[in-house]
Design a protein around this motif. Structure first.
Motif, PDB file in Angstrom:
ATOM      1  N   THR A 236     -21.234  -7.789 -36.550  1.00 37.20           N
ATOM      2  CA  THR A 236     -19.925  -8.389 -36.270  1.00 37.20           C
ATOM      3  C   THR A 236     -19.386  -7.775 -34.985  1.00 37.20           C
ATOM      4  O   THR A 236     -19.422  -6.558 -34.811  1.00 37.20           O
ATOM      5  CB  THR A 236     -18.947  -8.136 -37.420  1.00 37.20           C
ATOM      6  OG1 THR A 236     -19.470  -8.714 -38.614  1.00 37.20           O
ATOM      7  CG2 THR A 236     -17.591  -8.777 -37.122  1.00 37.20           C
ATOM      8  N   THR A 238     -16.190  -7.709 -31.975  1.00 38.30           N
ATOM      9  CA  THR A 238     -14.822  -8.006 -31.576  1.00 38.30           C
ATOM     10  C   THR A 238     -14.725  -7.846 -30.067  1.00 38.30           C
ATOM     11  O   THR A 238     -15.035  -6.769 -29.539  1.00 38.30           O
ATOM     12  CB  THR A 238     -13.816  -7.078 -32.264  1.00 38.30           C
ATOM     13  OG1 THR A 238     -13.920  -7.250 -33.681  1.00 38.30           O
ATOM     14  CG2 THR A 238     -12.396  -7.411 -31.820  1.00 38.30           C
ATOM     15  N   TRP A 240     -12.566  -7.601 -26.756  1.00 33.78           N
ATOM     16  CA  TRP A 240     -11.207  -7.241 -26.342  1.00 33.78           C
ATOM     17  C   TRP A 240     -11.013  -7.645 -24.879  1.00 33.78           C
ATOM     18  O   TRP A 240     -11.864  -7.407 -24.049  1.00 33.78           O
ATOM     19  CB  TRP A 240     -10.996  -5.733 -26.492  1.00 33.78           C
ATOM     20  CG  TRP A 240     -11.039  -5.280 -27.917  1.00 33.78           C
ATOM     21  CD1 TRP A 240     -12.140  -5.022 -28.669  1.00 33.78           C
ATOM     22  CD2 TRP A 240      -9.923  -5.061 -28.768  1.00 33.78           C
ATOM     23  NE1 TRP A 240     -11.790  -4.649 -29.937  1.00 33.78           N
ATOM     24  CE2 TRP A 240     -10.433  -4.655 -30.029  1.00 33.78           C
ATOM     25  CE3 TRP A 240      -8.540  -5.163 -28.591  1.00 33.78           C
ATOM     26  CZ2 TRP A 240      -9.600  -4.356 -31.100  1.00 33.78           C
ATOM     27  CZ3 TRP A 240      -7.721  -4.855 -29.665  1.00 33.78           C
ATOM     28  CH2 TRP A 240      -8.239  -4.466 -30.907  1.00 33.78           C
ATOM     29  N   PRO A 251      -7.571  -8.270 -29.098  1.00 36.12           N
ATOM     30  CA  PRO A 251      -8.761  -9.012 -29.504  1.00 36.12           C
ATOM     31  C   PRO A 251      -8.662 -10.472 -29.124  1.00 36.12           C
ATOM     32  O   PRO A 251      -7.646 -11.108 -29.345  1.00 36.12           O
ATOM     33  CB  PRO A 251      -8.800  -8.808 -31.023  1.00 36.12           C
ATOM     34  CG  PRO A 251      -7.402  -8.467 -31.398  1.00 36.12           C
ATOM     35  CD  PRO A 251      -6.821  -7.751 -30.239  1.00 36.12           C
ATOM     36  N   THR A 254     -13.779 -13.172 -32.360  1.00 38.46           N
ATOM     37  CA  THR A 254     -14.755 -12.440 -33.155  1.00 38.46           C
ATOM     38  C   THR A 254     -15.899 -13.351 -33.510  1.00 38.46           C
ATOM     39  O   THR A 254     -15.770 -14.565 -33.518  1.00 38.46           O
ATOM     40  CB  THR A 254     -14.116 -11.895 -34.454  1.00 38.46           C
ATOM     41  OG1 THR A 254     -13.625 -12.999 -35.217  1.00 38.46           O
ATOM     42  CG2 THR A 254     -12.980 -10.934 -34.158  1.00 38.46           C
TER      43      THR A 254
END
Length: 257
Positions: A236, A238, A240, A251, A254
């Motif tokens: 996973t 994320t 930014w 963020p 995702t």
């Protein structure tokens, strides 16, 4: 196991064994100077690993050959179509603390097995050399003499170093005999010796019946089930990125794969 690797190395040197199939342990675990060729099955993931594996051949200074047999995944195909990414790019940077005693101490022991350590070696290994060398003396690994610190054991230093990981190794144990087939570091145990995994050792197939990370062991039953296993992984991410509303990073999206 170290003694099995030494037997294989001796057979290769004597030409009693003309070929060897190995896992990525080939990067560090096999010490052979006379290999003529290396076949790499699939892109290993990093340039450092690639050159380590390719470098197993030609170490005696003679002509040698390294062949990458690429897979059909996107990364392998990308490397095939962009060879400059292999031949015109430096290896990845390795980030670590060279004064970390858990890293430095075993390396000092290995260095002393080659040449005695002296106080002047602080220019190479840092100011903690005397302190850590004395700790190795108390542990019976080194012996202190007027000329420095000397290796004090009859065996090889490399047989006691965990070069592939810094964690607790998981022992692979044959259920019927209790014999230790090999070890794998804890970080890779979930993908290589998970319950139900097919494990290959010296040409013999085993099925992992139980993985006990708390006990640092994986139980293996001999037998060929007729198939192989390959672990799947999920990641996973994320991402930014700055937004117009604030100067800090927020963020943006995702994803999982």
């Amino acid at each position: 196991m170290p003694e099995e690797r030494r037997d294989l190395e001796a057979a290769l040197r004597n030409r009693d064994l003309l070929g060897l199939s190995a896992t990525t342990a080939l990067e560090l675990g096999i010490d052979i100077a006379g290999l003529d060729a290396v076949l790499i099955a699939g892109w290993p993931g990093t340039l450092a690993s690639f050159w380590q594996q390719a470098g197993r051949a030609g170490r005696s200074g003679t002509a040698s050959l390294a062949i990458l047999v690429a897979g059909d995944d996107p990364l392998d195909q990308y490397m095939l179509h962009h060879p400059k990414r292999v031949f015109e790019r430096p290896v990845e940077a390795s980030v670590f603390d060279p004064e970390n005693p858990f890293i430095l101490t075993p390396h000092l022991a290995a260095a002393a097995a080659e040449l005695p350590l002296t106080a002047e070696d602080t220019q190479w290994f840092g100011e903690r050399v005397p302190e850590l060398a004395d700790a190795l003396v108390r542990g019976g690994v080194l012996r202190k003499r007027p000329g420095g610190w000397f290796w004090a054991r009859p065996d090889r230093a490399a047989d006691h170093l965990q070069l592939r990981s810094a964690g607790e190794p998981v022992q692979i144990v044959e259920t019927r005999t209790g014999r230790i087939l090999g070890t794998v570091d804890g970080a890779r145990a979930h993908t290589t010796v998970h319950t139900g995994a097919v494990y290959l050792h010296q040409g013999q197939s085993y099925v992992i019946t139980d993985l006990d990370l708390a006990g640092s062991s994986a139980m293996a039953t001999p037998g060929d089930p007729g198939w192989s296993t390959q672990a799947l992984s999920n990641s996973t991410f994320t991402i930014w990125a700055p937004t117009p509303q604030c100067s800090g990073a927020q963020p943006r999206s995702t994803g999982a794969g």
